[in-house]
Write a protein that holds these residues in place. Structure first.
Motif, PDB file in Angstrom:
ATOM      1  N   ASP A 164       0.818  -1.219   0.000  1.00 18.71           N
ATOM      2  CA  ASP A 164       0.000   0.000   0.000  1.00 18.71           C
ATOM      3  C   ASP A 164       0.849   1.265   0.000  1.00 18.71           C
ATOM      4  N   ARG A 165       1.986   1.214   0.684  1.00 18.67           N
ATOM      5  CA  ARG A 165       2.808   2.422   0.820  1.00 18.67           C
ATOM      6  C   ARG A 165       3.325   2.909  -0.535  1.00 18.67           C
ATOM      7  N   THR A 166       3.875   1.991  -1.325  1.00 21.43           N
ATOM      8  CA  THR A 166       4.392   2.386  -2.639  1.00 21.43           C
ATOM      9  C   THR A 166       3.276   2.887  -3.543  1.00 21.43           C
ATOM     10  N   ALA A 167       2.124   2.212  -3.504  1.00 19.34           N
ATOM     11  CA  ALA A 167       0.986   2.650  -4.323  1.00 19.34           C
ATOM     12  C   ALA A 167       0.536   4.048  -3.918  1.00 19.34           C
ATOM     13  N   ALA A 168       0.478   4.327  -2.621  1.00 16.19           N
ATOM     14  CA  ALA A 168       0.069   5.646  -2.137  1.00 16.19           C
ATOM     15  C   ALA A 168       1.096   6.715  -2.524  1.00 16.19           C
ATOM     16  N   TYR A 169       2.366   6.352  -2.467  1.00 10.81           N
ATOM     17  CA  TYR A 169       3.425   7.268  -2.906  1.00 10.81           C
ATOM     18  C   TYR A 169       3.222   7.624  -4.379  1.00 10.81           C
ATOM     19  N   ASN A 170       2.962   6.606  -5.205  1.00 14.59           N
ATOM     20  CA  ASN A 170       2.781   6.843  -6.642  1.00 14.59           C
ATOM     21  C   ASN A 170       1.559   7.716  -6.940  1.00 14.59           C
ATOM     22  N   ILE A 171       0.478   7.502  -6.189  1.00 17.28           N
ATOM     23  CA  ILE A 171      -0.721   8.338  -6.355  1.00 17.28           C
ATOM     24  C   ILE A 171      -0.406   9.796  -6.040  1.00 17.28           C
ATOM     25  N   THR A 172       0.254  10.011  -4.901  1.00 20.38           N
ATOM     26  CA  THR A 172       0.571  11.376  -4.481  1.00 20.38           C
ATOM     27  C   THR A 172       1.546  12.031  -5.450  1.00 20.38           C
ATOM     28  N   GLN A 173       2.531  11.277  -5.913  1.00 15.90           N
ATOM     29  CA  GLN A 173       3.489  11.820  -6.877  1.00 15.90           C
ATOM     30  C   GLN A 173       2.801  12.187  -8.185  1.00 15.90           C
ATOM     31  N   TYR A 174       1.834  11.376  -8.588  1.00 15.25           N
ATOM     32  CA  TYR A 174       1.065  11.678  -9.803  1.00 15.25           C
ATOM     33  C   TYR A 174       0.347  13.015  -9.657  1.00 15.25           C
ATOM     34  N   LEU A 175      -0.280  13.248  -8.499  1.00 13.83           N
ATOM     35  CA  LEU A 175      -0.973  14.526  -8.270  1.00 13.83           C
ATOM     36  C   LEU A 175       0.012  15.696  -8.236  1.00 13.83           C
ATOM     37  N   ILE A 176       1.173  15.468  -7.628  1.00 15.53           N
ATOM     38  CA  ILE A 176       2.198  16.520  -7.591  1.00 15.53           C
ATOM     39  C   ILE A 176       2.689  16.834  -9.006  1.00 15.53           C
ATOM     40  N   ASP A 177       2.874  15.793  -9.795  1.00 14.31           N
ATOM     41  CA  ASP A 177       3.328  16.002 -11.177  1.00 14.31           C
ATOM     42  C   ASP A 177       2.297  16.786 -11.999  1.00 14.31           C
ATOM     43  N   LEU A 178       1.023  16.668 -11.636  1.00  8.72           N
ATOM     44  CA  LEU A 178      -0.014  17.461 -12.305  1.00  8.72           C
ATOM     45  C   LEU A 178       0.052  18.935 -11.910  1.00  8.72           C
ATOM     46  N   GLY A 179       0.753  19.219 -10.813  1.00 12.00           N
ATOM     47  CA  GLY A 179       0.875  20.597 -10.350  1.00 12.00           C
ATOM     48  C   GLY A 179       0.230  20.866  -9.001  1.00 12.00           C
ATOM     49  N   GLU A 197      -0.197   2.668   6.238  1.00 12.33           N
ATOM     50  CA  GLU A 197       0.786   2.556   5.162  1.00 12.33           C
ATOM     51  C   GLU A 197       0.508   3.559   4.041  1.00 12.33           C
ATOM     52  N   ARG A 198      -0.747   3.767   3.704  1.00 12.87           N
ATOM     53  CA  ARG A 198      -1.083   4.726   2.648  1.00 12.87           C
ATOM     54  C   ARG A 198      -0.770   6.152   3.088  1.00 12.87           C
ATOM     55  N   LEU A 199      -1.001   6.454   4.360  1.00 15.68           N
ATOM     56  CA  LEU A 199      -0.627   7.772   4.883  1.00 15.68           C
ATOM     57  C   LEU A 199       0.888   7.961   4.797  1.00 15.68           C
ATOM     58  N   ALA A 200       1.648   6.913   5.132  1.00 16.33           N
ATOM     59  CA  ALA A 200       3.110   7.009   5.086  1.00 16.33           C
ATOM     60  C   ALA A 200       3.599   7.266   3.660  1.00 16.33           C
ATOM     61  N   GLY A 201       2.974   6.600   2.673  1.00 15.71           N
ATOM     62  CA  GLY A 201       3.350   6.825   1.278  1.00 15.71           C
ATOM     63  C   GLY A 201       3.048   8.241   0.828  1.00 15.71           C
ATOM     64  N   TYR A 202       1.889   8.750   1.239  1.00 17.61           N
ATOM     65  CA  TYR A 202       1.487  10.133   0.933  1.00 17.61           C
ATOM     66  C   TYR A 202       2.495  11.118   1.529  1.00 17.61           C
ATOM     67  N   GLN A 203       2.844  10.918   2.797  1.00 16.51           N
ATOM     68  CA  GLN A 203       3.765  11.834   3.476  1.00 16.51           C
ATOM     69  C   GLN A 203       5.166  11.772   2.866  1.00 16.51           C
ATOM     70  N   GLN A 204       5.596  10.581   2.470  1.00 12.36           N
ATOM     71  CA  GLN A 204       6.912  10.424   1.859  1.00 12.36           C
ATOM     72  C   GLN A 204       7.010  11.210   0.549  1.00 12.36           C
ATOM     73  N   ALA A 205       5.956  11.131  -0.271  1.00 12.81           N
ATOM     74  CA  ALA A 205       5.962  11.852  -1.548  1.00 12.81           C
ATOM     75  C   ALA A 205       5.996  13.364  -1.313  1.00 12.81           C
ATOM     76  N   LEU A 206       5.216  13.849  -0.349  1.00 16.06           N
ATOM     77  CA  LEU A 206       5.245  15.282  -0.043  1.00 16.06           C
ATOM     78  C   LEU A 206       6.645  15.719   0.401  1.00 16.06           C
ATOM     79  N   LYS A 207       7.238  14.932   1.280  1.00 16.67           N
ATOM     80  CA  LYS A 207       8.559  15.274   1.818  1.00 16.67           C
ATOM     81  C   LYS A 207       9.608  15.315   0.712  1.00 16.67           C
ATOM     82  N   GLU A 208       9.598  14.314  -0.159  1.00 11.69           N
ATOM     83  CA  GLU A 208      10.603  14.255  -1.224  1.00 11.69           C
ATOM     84  C   GLU A 208      10.444  15.392  -2.225  1.00 11.69           C
ATOM     85  N   ASN A 209       9.254  15.965  -2.289  1.00 14.45           N
ATOM     86  CA  ASN A 209       9.011  17.100  -3.183  1.00 14.45           C
ATOM     87  C   ASN A 209       9.041  18.438  -2.449  1.00 14.45           C
ATOM     88  N   GLN A 210       9.529  18.388  -1.195  1.00 19.06           N
ATOM     89  CA  GLN A 210       9.684  19.589  -0.366  1.00 19.06           C
ATOM     90  C   GLN A 210       8.371  20.363  -0.214  1.00 19.06           C
TER      91      GLN A 210
END
Length: 346
Positions: A164-179, A197-210
Motif C-alpha cells: 500500500d505504501r508504494t501505491a500511495a506514494y505513486n498516487i501522491t506523486q502523480y498529483l504533484i506532477d499534475l501541479g 501505510e497509505r498515509l506514510a506513502g502520501y507523506q513520503q511523496a510530499l517530503k521528497e518534493n519539499q
C-alpha cells in the motif's frame, strides 16, 4: 452404479492410494501420473467423497474470517477464496466477526471447533493483531494472513502482502506532477494497517518534493461513503481549499465526489479526486475515479491456495512461500491539473 476410487485407479493403472494423493493435490505425485489420474476421473465422471475425507480426519473446508465495512471488498474476497476452494475440492466457511469484541478469540475457536476447518484465511484487522496470531499458533490452527506491507513481516505463517505504501506514494506523486501542492488525505480506520501505510506513502511523496504537510488536510475517519462526505465538507470549508483529495479507498472517494457536487465544486476542474482499490464505486461514479487497482479476488485466491498447500504440507516438503501484490495507478477522469495550471480554452 457410481464409480469408486478403485475404478479410477484401475482405469489409470495406478494404486488407489496414488489416486487419493492426486485428488488431495499432494506434491509427491509426478505430473505424468497426475495427468493419467485426472483423465480417468474425467472419463468416469468420478466425484471425490468429501464426507469420507472428514471421517479420515482430513480437512474438507477452510474458513474466511473478516471484519470490514466495505461490502465490495468482502464480496471480492469471498469470490476469490471460493474459486480456489472449488478448484481444490474444499468447502468454504464464511464467518464475519467484530475485531473489537472481548470474546473475539472464543468466537474464532468456537467456529473452528464446530466447523472442523483445516485452517483460516485472515483479513485485516485480525491478520494484523498479535494476540490473535499468538492464540492461533498456540492452538496449532493453520492460517494465512492478508495484510498491508512491502514484504512478509515475519515467518510466523505464510501471508499475502499488499504494498500500500508504494501505491500511495505513486498516487501522491502523480498529483504533484499534475501541479497540485494542496493535497488532502482522507484515511480509513487506524486499526487497518493499510490506512497507516497509505498515509506514510502520501507523506513520503510530499517530503521528497519539499511540500510541507498541512495537518488540516489529513483527516482520520472510516472506510465508508458517509465518512467521505462528512470529511470533504470539512475540507471545503477551509481557506484555501485543497485542489486534490487522496481518499484511502473508493467508497471514501465516492463520498468526496458527492459532497463536492452538493457544494457546486467542479470535479476535476476545481478538485481532483483519487481513490484506492478500483472497486465498482470507481467505475460507476461520474466522472470515473482515478484510483489504484488492487485485485482483491486474486489476492484472496492466492491466500486460499497458500492455505491449502499449508494444510497438505508434509514433513520434508518445501515451506509455503508468501506472495506479494503491488496496486497500480489507474488514471481516469476525476483528476487534472489544478485551476492555475489548467490550459485556458481558446
Amino acid at each position: 452404479m457410481k464409480p469408486t476410487i478403485k475404478d479410477v485407479a484401475k482405469r489409470a493403472g495406478v494404486s488407489f492410494k496414488t489416486v487419493s494423493r492426486v485428488i488431495n493435490r499432494e506434491s509427491t505425485v509426478g505430473q505424468e501420473l497426475q495427468d493419467k489420474v485426472w483423465k480417468a476421473i474425467k472419463e468416469l465422471n468420478y466425484q471425490p467423497n468429501l464426507s469420507a475425507r472428514v471421517l479420515r480426519g482430513a480437512a474438507s473446508s477452510i474458513g474466511f474470517i473478516y471484519d470490514n465495512p466495505n461490502s465490495n471488498y468482502v464480496i471480492e474476497m469471498q469470490r476469490g477464496i471460493l474459486d480456489e476452494c472449488r478448484r481444490q475440492d474444499y468447502e468454504l466457511v464464511i464467518h464475519p466477526c467484530d475485531a473489537k469484541s472481548p470474546e473475539l478469540l472464543e468466537e474464532i475457536f468456537g467456529m473452528v471447533d464446530r466447523s472442523r476447518v483445516g485452517g483460516l484465511v485472515l483479513t485485516p484487522p485480525m491478520s494484523e493483531m498479535p494476540e490473535v496470531l499468538e492464540a492461533l499458533t498456540e492452538r496449532s490452527i493453520r492460517f494465512v494472513r492478508i495484510l498491508s506491507g512491502s514484504q512478509p513481516p515475519d515467518t510466523l505463517s505464510p501471508c499475502v502482502f499488499v504494498d500500500d505504501r508504494t501505491a500511495a506514494y505513486n498516487i501522491t506523486q502523480y498529483l504533484i506532477d499534475l501541479g497540485h501542492r494542496h493535497i488532502a488525505f482522507l484515511g480509513g480506520e487506524e486499526a487497518h494497517k493499510s490506512s497507516v501505510e497509505r498515509l506514510a506513502g502520501y507523506q513520503q511523496a510530499l517530503k521528497e518534493n519539499q511540500i510541507d504537510a498541512d495537518p488540516r488536510l489529513i483527516i482520520k475517519g472510516e472506510y465508508a461513503f458517509e465518512s467521505g462526505v462528512k470529511r470533504t465538507r470539512q475540507l471545503l470549508a477551509l481557506t484555501p481549499r485543497p485542489t486534490a483529495v487522496f481518499a484511502c479507498n473508493d467508497e471514501i472517494a465516492a463520498g468526496t465526489l458527492f459532497a463536492a457536487r452538493l457544494a457546486g465544486v467542479d470535479v476535476p476542474r476545481d478538485l481532483s479526486i483519487v481513490g484506492f482499490e478500483d472497486s465498482p464505486f470507481s467505475r460507476q461514479a461520474w466522472p470515473n475515479l482515478t484510483t489504484a487497482r488492487q485485485p482483491n479476488a486474486d489476492i484472496a485466491r492466492t491466500a486460499a491456495e497458500l492455505l491449502v498447500h499449508q494444510i497438505r504440507h508434509r514433513k520434508g516438503d518445501k515451506p509455503t512461500d508468501s506472495e506479494g501484490f503491488y496496486p497500480q495507478l489507474v488514471v481516469r477522469d476525476s483528476t487534472c491539473p489544478p485551476p492555475s495550471r489548467t490550459p485556458a480554452s481558446s
